[in-house]
Design a protein around this motif. Sequence first.
Motif, PDB file in Angstrom:
ATOM      1  N   GLY A   1      -1.129   0.810 -27.161  1.00 52.54           N
ATOM      2  CA  GLY A   1      -0.091   1.777 -27.514  1.00 52.54           C
ATOM      3  C   GLY A   1       0.880   2.006 -26.375  1.00 52.54           C
ATOM      4  O   GLY A   1       2.100   2.062 -26.589  1.00 52.54           O
ATOM      5  N   THR A   2       0.359   2.120 -25.171  1.00 51.67           N
ATOM      6  CA  THR A   2       1.218   2.323 -23.994  1.00 51.67           C
ATOM      7  C   THR A   2       2.102   1.102 -23.765  1.00 51.67           C
ATOM      8  O   THR A   2       3.299   1.233 -23.480  1.00 51.67           O
ATOM      9  CB  THR A   2       0.368   2.608 -22.742  1.00 51.67           C
ATOM     10  OG1 THR A   2      -0.458   3.741 -22.997  1.00 51.67           O
ATOM     11  CG2 THR A   2       1.242   2.869 -21.528  1.00 51.67           C
ATOM     12  N   ILE A   3       1.527  -0.090 -23.904  1.00 49.08           N
ATOM     13  CA  ILE A   3       2.311  -1.317 -23.726  1.00 49.08           C
ATOM     14  C   ILE A   3       3.412  -1.397 -24.775  1.00 49.08           C
ATOM     15  O   ILE A   3       4.551  -1.765 -24.481  1.00 49.08           O
ATOM     16  CB  ILE A   3       1.399  -2.564 -23.774  1.00 49.08           C
ATOM     17  CG1 ILE A   3       0.518  -2.625 -22.523  1.00 49.08           C
ATOM     18  CG2 ILE A   3       2.218  -3.851 -23.927  1.00 49.08           C
ATOM     19  CD1 ILE A   3       1.288  -2.729 -21.211  1.00 49.08           C
ATOM     20  N   MET A   4       3.101  -1.019 -26.005  1.00 49.62           N
ATOM     21  CA  MET A   4       4.124  -1.038 -27.050  1.00 49.62           C
ATOM     22  C   MET A   4       5.241  -0.039 -26.745  1.00 49.62           C
ATOM     23  O   MET A   4       6.419  -0.334 -26.956  1.00 49.62           O
ATOM     24  CB  MET A   4       3.488  -0.784 -28.413  1.00 49.62           C
ATOM     25  CG  MET A   4       2.617  -1.957 -28.852  1.00 49.62           C
ATOM     26  SD  MET A   4       1.826  -1.722 -30.442  1.00 49.62           S
ATOM     27  CE  MET A   4       3.203  -2.071 -31.536  1.00 49.62           C
ATOM     28  N   GLU A   5       4.886   1.118 -26.189  1.00 53.74           N
ATOM     29  CA  GLU A   5       5.901   2.096 -25.772  1.00 53.74           C
ATOM     30  C   GLU A   5       6.786   1.521 -24.674  1.00 53.74           C
ATOM     31  O   GLU A   5       8.008   1.709 -24.678  1.00 53.74           O
ATOM     32  CB  GLU A   5       5.236   3.369 -25.261  1.00 53.74           C
ATOM     33  CG  GLU A   5       4.618   4.236 -26.322  1.00 53.74           C
ATOM     34  CD  GLU A   5       3.892   5.445 -25.723  1.00 53.74           C
ATOM     35  OE1 GLU A   5       4.189   5.824 -24.570  1.00 53.74           O
ATOM     36  OE2 GLU A   5       3.023   6.000 -26.423  1.00 53.74           O
ATOM     37  N   VAL A   6       6.166   0.831 -23.716  1.00 51.98           N
ATOM     38  CA  VAL A   6       6.912   0.216 -22.621  1.00 51.98           C
ATOM     39  C   VAL A   6       7.892  -0.811 -23.179  1.00 51.98           C
ATOM     40  O   VAL A   6       9.071  -0.825 -22.820  1.00 51.98           O
ATOM     41  CB  VAL A   6       5.944  -0.443 -21.601  1.00 51.98           C
ATOM     42  CG1 VAL A   6       6.687  -1.357 -20.647  1.00 51.98           C
ATOM     43  CG2 VAL A   6       5.173   0.624 -20.839  1.00 51.98           C
ATOM     44  N   VAL A   7       7.411  -1.675 -24.058  1.00 47.67           N
ATOM     45  CA  VAL A   7       8.271  -2.707 -24.646  1.00 47.67           C
ATOM     46  C   VAL A   7       9.407  -2.072 -25.444  1.00 47.67           C
ATOM     47  O   VAL A   7      10.559  -2.488 -25.323  1.00 47.67           O
ATOM     48  CB  VAL A   7       7.442  -3.673 -25.526  1.00 47.67           C
ATOM     49  CG1 VAL A   7       8.345  -4.614 -26.311  1.00 47.67           C
ATOM     50  CG2 VAL A   7       6.455  -4.465 -24.669  1.00 47.67           C
ATOM     51  N   GLU A   8       9.108  -1.053 -26.228  1.00 45.72           N
ATOM     52  CA  GLU A   8      10.148  -0.368 -27.009  1.00 45.72           C
ATOM     53  C   GLU A   8      11.193   0.272 -26.113  1.00 45.72           C
ATOM     54  O   GLU A   8      12.379   0.270 -26.435  1.00 45.72           O
ATOM     55  CB  GLU A   8       9.524   0.685 -27.918  1.00 45.72           C
ATOM     56  CG  GLU A   8       8.797   0.108 -29.101  1.00 45.72           C
ATOM     57  CD  GLU A   8       8.090   1.163 -29.938  1.00 45.72           C
ATOM     58  OE1 GLU A   8       8.415   2.370 -29.793  1.00 45.72           O
ATOM     59  OE2 GLU A   8       7.212   0.786 -30.723  1.00 45.72           O
ATOM     60  N   SER A   9      10.773   0.812 -24.974  1.00 52.09           N
ATOM     61  CA  SER A   9      11.726   1.457 -24.075  1.00 52.09           C
ATOM     62  C   SER A   9      12.693   0.447 -23.470  1.00 52.09           C
ATOM     63  O   SER A   9      13.825   0.784 -23.146  1.00 52.09           O
ATOM     64  CB  SER A   9      10.998   2.227 -22.969  1.00 52.09           C
ATOM     65  OG  SER A   9      10.424   1.351 -22.021  1.00 52.09           O
TER      66      SER A   9
END
Length: 109
Positions: free
Chosen positions: A7-15
């Motif tokens: 989830g954190t990695i997906m947030e990073v990628v989305e940002s």
Amino acid sequence: MPIYPLGTIMEVVESVSAGPTPMKVSYAYEDLVFMEHNAFLLQFTTDGDEVILHKNISAEMDEIEEPIAALKTAAAEKGIAMSEGSLYSLEQSDGEKVTIKFIQKELDG
């Protein structure tokens, strides 16, 4: 099986995806996170605060350096260190089966 911070990695990628080179997670399998453009992939480590970034051997290295730098900065802001991994290649065989071959070579050499 360890719990990875997907989830954190997906947030990073989305940002980072709002920038000039949009990125998107396309698939996660075990400890690997595949990106939609397939120029690189991420691999979780046993340390939840570190991710290894592997570059596709067929990617245009000059074109992916800026998005990778932005991704590393965004990851650091979330407390995740992103370290350089190796090169890899993908081969598709028998329908949807994909084989990943990691090439143990210095990225700078």
